[in-house]
Motif scaffolding. Structure first.
Motif, PDB file in Angstrom:
ATOM      1  N   ARG A  33      17.377  55.400   5.684  1.00 33.27           N
ATOM      2  CA  ARG A  33      17.806  56.658   5.926  1.00 33.27           C
ATOM      3  C   ARG A  33      19.079  55.995   7.509  1.00 33.27           C
ATOM      4  NH1 ARG A  33      14.484  61.158   4.734  1.00 33.27           N
ATOM      5  NH2 ARG A  33      16.174  62.663   6.118  1.00 33.27           N
ATOM      6  N   SER A  84      13.890  52.410   0.090  1.00 33.32           N
ATOM      7  CA  SER A  84      14.827  54.068   1.137  1.00 33.32           C
ATOM      8  C   SER A  84      14.830  53.491   2.153  1.00 33.32           C
ATOM      9  CB  SER A  84      13.548  54.598   0.485  1.00 33.32           C
ATOM     10  OG  SER A  84      12.993  55.601  -1.116  1.00 33.32           O
ATOM     11  N   GLU A  97      21.929  63.190  -1.154  1.00 28.50           N
ATOM     12  CA  GLU A  97      20.951  62.030  -1.204  1.00 28.50           C
ATOM     13  C   GLU A  97      20.907  61.261  -2.234  1.00 28.50           C
ATOM     14  OE1 GLU A  97      18.431  62.156   1.613  1.00 28.50           O
ATOM     15  OE2 GLU A  97      19.027  64.358   2.365  1.00 28.50           O
ATOM     16  N   ARG A  98      21.923  60.305  -1.813  1.00 25.29           N
ATOM     17  CA  ARG A  98      21.950  58.734  -2.379  1.00 25.29           C
ATOM     18  C   ARG A  98      20.983  58.662  -2.961  1.00 25.29           C
ATOM     19  NH1 ARG A  98      27.781  57.243  -0.800  1.00 25.29           N
ATOM     20  NH2 ARG A  98      28.729  58.909   0.227  1.00 25.29           N
ATOM     21  N   ARG A 122      20.756  61.203   6.358  1.00 26.25           N
ATOM     22  CA  ARG A 122      20.132  61.568   4.914  1.00 26.25           C
ATOM     23  C   ARG A 122      19.649  60.089   4.084  1.00 26.25           C
ATOM     24  NH1 ARG A 122      26.007  63.788   2.886  1.00 26.25           N
ATOM     25  NH2 ARG A 122      26.456  65.552   3.777  1.00 26.25           N
ATOM     26  N   ALA A 123      18.795  60.403   3.283  1.00 23.41           N
ATOM     27  CA  ALA A 123      18.054  59.585   2.852  1.00 23.41           C
ATOM     28  C   ALA A 123      18.906  58.521   2.004  1.00 23.41           C
ATOM     29  CB  ALA A 123      16.847  59.808   2.254  1.00 23.41           C
ATOM     30  N   ALA A 124      18.200  57.860   1.826  1.00 28.85           N
ATOM     31  CA  ALA A 124      19.255  56.425   0.852  1.00 28.85           C
ATOM     32  C   ALA A 124      18.263  56.137  -0.215  1.00 28.85           C
ATOM     33  CB  ALA A 124      20.142  56.505   1.157  1.00 28.85           C
ATOM     34  N   THR A 125      18.281  55.593  -1.677  1.00 31.40           N
ATOM     35  CA  THR A 125      17.516  54.476  -1.954  1.00 31.40           C
ATOM     36  C   THR A 125      18.273  53.521  -2.572  1.00 31.40           C
ATOM     37  OG1 THR A 125      16.311  56.349  -2.921  1.00 31.40           O
ATOM     38  CG2 THR A 125      16.174  54.485  -4.291  1.00 31.40           C
TER      39      THR A 125
END
Length: 224
Positions: A68, A66, A24-25, A104-107
């Motif tokens: 996806r 955030s 989850e970057r 996947r989620a990414a911030t």
């Protein structure tokens, strides 16, 4: 003698992935020296030169958001690719995106801008025709025209980097006043040591009024 350059880069979004958070970057707060070097390499690079990042001036407030993203769950291993090259056959060397797509989620960072200060050094691959002045002229000419070997990016290919050569003091962008003061950004990736088994090396990044001084690769502040 080494020649310095300044390059203004900016973009709507950026993702400089922390190596400890690759599933989850999560992005570093700012661009890393290795990502900055990659942008310079995209504009001009030859085996005869090696870019060295001296400092990074952050121009805009650090903001995260955030999202996806669709990613492929696995990638081809380097060993499989090397085996295929050796055998001169690509049988079985394939990835089916439709079968391995994952969300996947990414911030990520939003609305970024930096001024990269850097210089280059001639390497052991430099020939008789290579000189620092020659490569500086090539880089400046290409940067003025917006030319690049491949589109530079802000961490990942889906976030392109716009760039402009900074040629005089008066054209240096002014950092946002929200960056005033000192801030400890923690341990940050400096670059990858390809001569030592692709070993990452880190340094303690401190930002003062938006400016991050990047220590020398061989400095005591840089650790594997």
């Amino acid at each position: 003698m080494s020649y310095g350059i300044k390059l203004h880069i900016w973009g709507d979004r950026a993702l400089f992935t922390r190596p400890e958070m690759k599933v989850e970057r999560v992005s570093y707060d700012v661009i890393t020296p290795s990502a900055a070097r990659g942008i310079l390499d995209a504009i001009h690079w030859k085996p005869a030169i090696r870019w060295v990042i001296d400092s990074i001036q952050v121009l805009k407030p650090i903001r995260f958001e955030s999202i996806r993203r669709n990613e492929v769950g696995a990638k081809l291993s380097a060993a499989s690719v090397a085996k295929a090259i050796k055998a001169k056959r690509t049988d079985g060397l394939v990835t089916y995106v439709e079968e391995d797509r994952q969300q996947r989620a990414a911030t990520i960072l939003r609305n970024v801008g930096y001024v990269i200060s850097a210089h280059f050094e001639l390497t052991e691959n430099a020939g008789a025709d290579d000189s620092e002045g020659k490569h500086l002229d090539i880089f400046n000419r290409r940067a003025r025209k917006g030319q690049c070997f491949q589109m530079p990016c802000l961490g990942t290919r889906e976030f392109p980097a716009h760039f402009q050569l900074v040629e005089d003091v008066d054209s240096v962008p002014v950092p946002d006043c929200a960056l005033n003061g000192e801030r400890d950004l923690g341990w940050m990736l400096h670059d990858i040591d390809f001569a030592d088994g692709i070993t990452p090396r880190f340094f303690r990044a401190r930002m003062i009024n938006g400016l991050i001084a990047v220590p020398a690769w061989s400095g005591e502040e840089v650790h594997a």
